[in-house]
Design a protein around this motif. Structure first.
Motif, short mmCIF file in Angstrom:
data_model
loop_
_atom_site.label_atom_id
_atom_site.label_comp_id
_atom_site.label_asym_id
_atom_site.label_seq_id
_atom_site.Cartn_x
_atom_site.Cartn_y
_atom_site.Cartn_z
N GLN A 1 0.93 -1.27 0.16
CA GLN A 1 0.07 -0.01 -0.16
C GLN A 1 0.80 1.22 0.16
O GLN A 1 0.45 2.32 -0.59
N ASP A 2 2.05 1.15 0.64
CA ASP A 2 2.79 2.48 0.63
C ASP A 2 3.69 3.00 -0.68
O ASP A 2 4.51 2.17 -0.81
N PRO A 3 3.23 3.98 -1.25
CA PRO A 3 4.00 4.33 -2.46
C PRO A 3 5.42 4.62 -2.30
O PRO A 3 6.10 4.28 -3.31
N ASP A 4 5.80 4.76 -1.00
CA ASP A 4 7.33 5.19 -0.93
C ASP A 4 8.11 3.66 -1.18
O ASP A 4 9.08 3.74 -1.12
N PHE A 5 7.46 2.65 -1.03
CA PHE A 5 8.07 1.24 -1.18
C PHE A 5 7.51 0.69 -2.33
O PHE A 5 7.89 -0.54 -2.75
N TRP A 6 7.11 1.48 -3.53
CA TRP A 6 7.01 0.90 -4.76
C TRP A 6 8.14 1.22 -5.60
O TRP A 6 8.87 2.19 -5.58
#
Length: 631
Positions: free
Chosen positions: A57-62
């Motif tokens: 869910q977290d875009p920082d970990f995409w």
């Protein structure tokens, strides 16, 4: 001077850190507040739908990266196969844990910027029918916008957390993609095919547009779905018509499935609502955001040669140019499951675009559903519908979506996410009811199910300066003919495609012909919308009474017979309304604007109208029972 880190380098650094943390055995997600360490980093399903997974869910970990995929064509004349610019957004687990996921893929000519949508760059519709129109002014080159490695962020928040990789690409001749825009040409089908081939391990991807360092999509399961709205909804259908292996499902929203049906209608030059004077060459200019070295070649060979010879703004006839931009002609290879979405009041990309493809897909026995709402251009199906569709065909979860009702229609007062299910569209309980005209000009005549005799003729005088709405509301005018049913004493459900059989003459060799089906009395007031009273519309060129491929000048005073469809609809007409059939000539919001004065004469006895009614003729009889207008 403070050293600046480029966006691409920032991506490389963040990617390195995330990979390093994973390699050291830490759960990077635990660094975010409220993370649940025990939740598996794999797709999760409940009630046949992919669920949001906290680990995704977290875009920082995409992971975000871009590349170029090689196609099988050279459309820009440089003797090299064109490469399409592609961006990828995927959960970090596809890198750190070797997780393989299906793909939701979106392609567009709009991602890198568009031209000026100004009236000064449209064709001037103010000229006589059949005349050569004045030259159109081309606007300046589109200014390229965007930042690598992100082409677009659309759809990522919906699908990445649910266990998908989201891929974007710019279509040929737009953004950093090579080639020429062709607005429906073969390369716009083959470009997304090449991207899907790459996703499935068959195509070639490269780190740069001209280099040879390869990129592979080893994180893809080989299952791809496509979606998008308008032009972005056209491209999924274009890709599906290639029959490319791995494209399992598409959800086109308000797609343009035929550029002839977008810019013409039954031989008539017709513009999309709100864009009077737009034609296919304008759309080419509007999307052509490719870089300068190829622009001159594309303009000369595509816009000024192929399009100029093919799109025929003098006659509006169907020809090989338009046939090559009609996806119904290429439907045979299609194998992807299709969930169509459209609006019945979309007068930009009119609803027939989706209906014609839906009917063809059903005939092929390919899984198909359709979602309709009562609004305007755009509007995807509810997330639940799309989720079930992609869950079934991309993740392979047996959720029985193929056994769901085929048609989902938002009723007039309902919320967009609350459609009513039906066995199919058109409603299987609908059947055509034939109506006949009873004289009344210049006021209102009658529309009845019993043919009258010896009605003779009635004549209207063309004048584009009057809007269709003003003509429908008028109690007395010679600029239209209108015929109305008795007042409904109970609601009446219409479902399907109305058609008109008309016998008419003109006092000039060419004339516009417009037909509206309206609900009266007209809803006035601040909260009323024009679409509240327009049931559906249709347009045709009497010169094409034989065929949309061949037109011939009309012999003044001679009567001609022709039949054509209006736009499909599904609508419940309220109690207390009358249904009106309005015949007029120039529609100021859609057709060319010739000098006023053309006279159209209608043979009433030889003209009829077919309206699909749920319950058929008997239901119509019930709906007008005890009506004062029927006495």
């Amino acid at each position: 001077m403070k050293r600046q880190t480029t966006p691409h380098l920032r991506f490389e650094l963040s990617h390195f850190v995330a990979t390093l943390v994973a390699a050291l055995g830490f759960n990077a997600l635990a660094l975010t507040e409220g993370a649940v360490a025990a939740e598996p980093a794999v797709p999760v399903f409940k009630d046949g739908e992919a669920q949001i997974v906290r680990a995704f869910q977290d875009p920082d970990f995409w992971i975000r990266e871009d590349l170029w995929v090689e196609t099988e064509f050279d459309s820009d004349g440089d003797n090299k196969l064109d490469r399409m610019h592609v961006s990828v957004t995927r959960p970090r687990q596809t890198e750190s844990e070797g997780l393989k996921l299906p793909v939701v893929y979106v392609s567009s000519p709009y991602f890198a910027g568009t031209g000026i949508n100004g009236q000064e760059y449209f064709w001037d519709p103010r000229h006589e029918l059949g005349d050569t129109p004045p030259e159109r002014k081309h606007f300046p080159a589109v200014k390229l916008k965007g930042m690598r490695p992100i082409i677009s962020k659309s759809h990522t928040k919906d699908w990445v957390p649910r266990g998908y990789v989201v891929v974007h690409s710019s279509s040929p001749g737009t953004g950093l993609s090579q080639g020429c825009p062709t607005v429906g040409g073969d390369n716009e089908s083959l470009a997304p095919k090449a991207v899907i081939d790459w996703l499935c391990g068959r195509g070639k991807g490269f780190k740069t547009p001209d280099g040879d360092q390869r990129v592979v999509a080893d994180w893809c399961t080989g299952k791809v779905g496509m979606t998008g709205t308008s032009y972005n909804g056209t491209i999924p259908l274009a890709a599906a018509t290639t029959g490319v292996e791995g494209l399992e499902a598409i959800i086109p929203v308000a797609p343009n499935t035929s550029y002839y049906h977008y810019y013409r209608s039954n031989g008539l030059i017709r513009h999309p609502y709100g864009y009077m004077g737009e034609d296919i060459d304008f759309l080419y200019d509007f999307i052509h955001s490719g870089n300068e070295p190829r622009r001159k070649y594309c303009d000369c060979n595509v816009r000024d040669l192929e399009m100029a010879k093919g799109f025929d703004r003098e006659n509006g006839d169907y020809n090989d140019f338009w046939a090559g931009r009609d996806y119904l002609n290429d439907i045979e290879p299609l194998r992807a499951a299709v969930l169509m979405a459209h609006a019945f009041n979309d007068w930009n990309v009119v609803p027939e675009h989706s209906v014609r493809i839906y009917e063809a897909v059903k005939a092929k026995k390919v899984p198909a559903q359709v979602f309709f709402h009562q609004g305007g251009h755009g509007g995807p199906p509810p997330m639940k519908m799309m989720n079930r569709w992609f869950t079934r065909y991309l993740h392979g979860v047996e959720n029985d979506v193929e056994k769901d009702p085929r048609a989902w229609i938002v009723r007039e007062q309902d919320a967009r996410d609350k459609p009513t299910p039906y066995a199919d569209y058109p409603n299987p309980d609908a059947s055509p009811v034939t109506f006949y005209l009873s004289s009344g000009a210049p006021q209102r005549g009658q529309l009845t199910t019993v043919p009258a005799e010896n009605q003779g003729t009635e004549t209207l005088v063309d004048n584009f300066s009057f809007s269709g709405a003003s003509l429908a509301k008028a109690e007395w005018t010679n600029h239209r003919l209108i015929y109305v049913t008795p007042t409904l004493t109970q609601p009446l459900h219409l479902s399907g495609t109305p058609s008109i059989s008309i016998k008419l003459s003109s006092n000039k060799p060419a004339a516009n012909l417009s037909v509206w089906l309206v609900s009266l009395p007209w809803a006035d007031g601040n909260r009323a919308k024009i679409t509240d009273n327009i049931i559906t519309r249709g347009w045709a060129d009497p010169q094409n009474y034989r065929s949309i491929r061949e037109s011939e000048p009309l012999e003044p005073g001679k009567f001609y017979e022709m039949k054509f469809d209006l736009q499909p609809d599904d609508q419940v007409i309220a109690k207390g309304q009358q249904i009106g059939l309005m015949i007029f000539s120039s529609d100021r919001d859609f057709t060319l604007h010739p000098n006023p004065g053309t006279e159209l004469t209608i043979d009433l006895d030889a003209t009829s109208f077919s309206l699909p009614i749920v319950g058929g003729k008997s239901q119509f009889a019930k709906a007008i029972a005890e009506s004062k207008d029927d006495e």
